[in-house]
Design a protein around this motif. Structure first.
Motif, PDB file in Angstrom:
ATOM      1  N   ILE A 196      35.845  39.984  41.449  1.00 28.24           N
ATOM      2  CA  ILE A 196      35.313  40.564  40.203  1.00 28.24           C
ATOM      3  C   ILE A 196      35.817  41.992  40.037  1.00 28.24           C
ATOM      4  O   ILE A 196      36.231  42.403  38.943  1.00 28.24           O
ATOM      5  CB  ILE A 196      33.771  40.517  40.205  1.00 28.24           C
ATOM      6  N   GLU A 197      35.813  42.759  41.128  1.00 32.50           N
ATOM      7  CA  GLU A 197      36.305  44.135  41.071  1.00 32.50           C
ATOM      8  C   GLU A 197      37.788  44.180  40.706  1.00 32.50           C
ATOM      9  O   GLU A 197      38.220  45.034  39.927  1.00 32.50           O
ATOM     10  CB  GLU A 197      36.063  44.826  42.417  1.00 32.50           C
ATOM     11  N   GLU A 198      38.573  43.258  41.239  1.00 38.25           N
ATOM     12  CA  GLU A 198      40.004  43.212  40.915  1.00 38.25           C
ATOM     13  C   GLU A 198      40.230  42.889  39.448  1.00 38.25           C
ATOM     14  O   GLU A 198      41.118  43.467  38.809  1.00 38.25           O
ATOM     15  CB  GLU A 198      40.714  42.186  41.793  1.00 38.25           C
ATOM     16  N   LEU A 199      39.447  41.963  38.911  1.00 43.19           N
ATOM     17  CA  LEU A 199      39.565  41.632  37.493  1.00 43.19           C
ATOM     18  C   LEU A 199      39.264  42.855  36.637  1.00 43.19           C
ATOM     19  O   LEU A 199      39.959  43.139  35.659  1.00 43.19           O
ATOM     20  CB  LEU A 199      38.626  40.489  37.121  1.00 43.19           C
ATOM     21  N   GLY A 200      38.212  43.600  36.999  1.00 44.22           N
ATOM     22  CA  GLY A 200      37.867  44.810  36.260  1.00 44.22           C
ATOM     23  C   GLY A 200      38.944  45.867  36.362  1.00 44.22           C
ATOM     24  O   GLY A 200      39.264  46.545  35.386  1.00 44.22           O
ATOM     25  N   ALA A 201      39.536  45.996  37.548  1.00 41.59           N
ATOM     26  CA  ALA A 201      40.589  46.998  37.753  1.00 41.59           C
ATOM     27  C   ALA A 201      41.847  46.661  36.962  1.00 41.59           C
ATOM     28  O   ALA A 201      42.632  47.540  36.631  1.00 41.59           O
ATOM     29  CB  ALA A 201      40.909  47.119  39.240  1.00 41.59           C
ATOM     30  N   SER A 202      42.031  45.376  36.647  1.00 46.47           N
ATOM     31  CA  SER A 202      43.222  44.970  35.900  1.00 46.47           C
ATOM     32  C   SER A 202      43.042  45.148  34.392  1.00 46.47           C
ATOM     33  O   SER A 202      43.906  44.771  33.615  1.00 46.47           O
ATOM     34  CB  SER A 202      43.580  43.514  36.216  1.00 46.47           C
ATOM     35  N   GLY A 203      41.902  45.715  33.976  1.00 44.72           N
ATOM     36  CA  GLY A 203      41.678  45.994  32.566  1.00 44.72           C
ATOM     37  C   GLY A 203      40.831  44.974  31.848  1.00 44.72           C
ATOM     38  O   GLY A 203      40.565  45.117  30.663  1.00 44.72           O
ATOM     39  N   ARG A 204      40.392  43.954  32.550  1.00 45.50           N
ATOM     40  CA  ARG A 204      39.527  42.963  31.909  1.00 45.50           C
ATOM     41  C   ARG A 204      38.078  43.445  31.930  1.00 45.50           C
ATOM     42  O   ARG A 204      37.656  44.132  32.855  1.00 45.50           O
ATOM     43  CB  ARG A 204      39.622  41.630  32.639  1.00 45.50           C
ATOM     44  N   MET A 205      37.337  43.070  30.922  1.00 47.71           N
ATOM     45  CA  MET A 205      35.913  43.353  30.921  1.00 47.71           C
ATOM     46  C   MET A 205      35.219  42.180  31.604  1.00 47.71           C
ATOM     47  O   MET A 205      35.431  41.025  31.237  1.00 47.71           O
ATOM     48  CB  MET A 205      35.374  43.499  29.502  1.00 47.71           C
TER      49      MET A 205
END
Length: 71
Positions: free
Chosen positions: A27-36
């Motif tokens: 989840i943290e990686e998804l957020g770091a990639s610019g996804r909400m």
């Protein structure tokens, strides 16, 4: 193009601590990639890993929502 946002609703309480850590990392990686990424959870350890969270507190007649800065 891929998904710009993702919303996950609970189900994390059935995960063992190691698997929960893997899920939280993803989840943290998804957020770091610019996804909400929105997550609904009652697992405090998971909630505290999120950069911003909203907590719902139940009162005697109504509930309130407050924004909390995470780690």
């Amino acid at each position: 193009p891929g998904m710009g946002s993702l919303f996950l609703d609970e189900g994390f309480g059935t995960l063992d601590p190691e698997t929960l850590d893997v899920v939280a990392g993803a989840i943290e990686e998804l957020g770091a990639s610019g996804r909400m990424v929105g997550v609904v959870t009652h697992i405090r350890d998971l909630a505290e890993r999120m950069p911003v969270r909203f907590e719902v507190e139940k009162g005697p007649t109504t509930s309130t929502v407050g924004r909390v800065a995470g780690s």
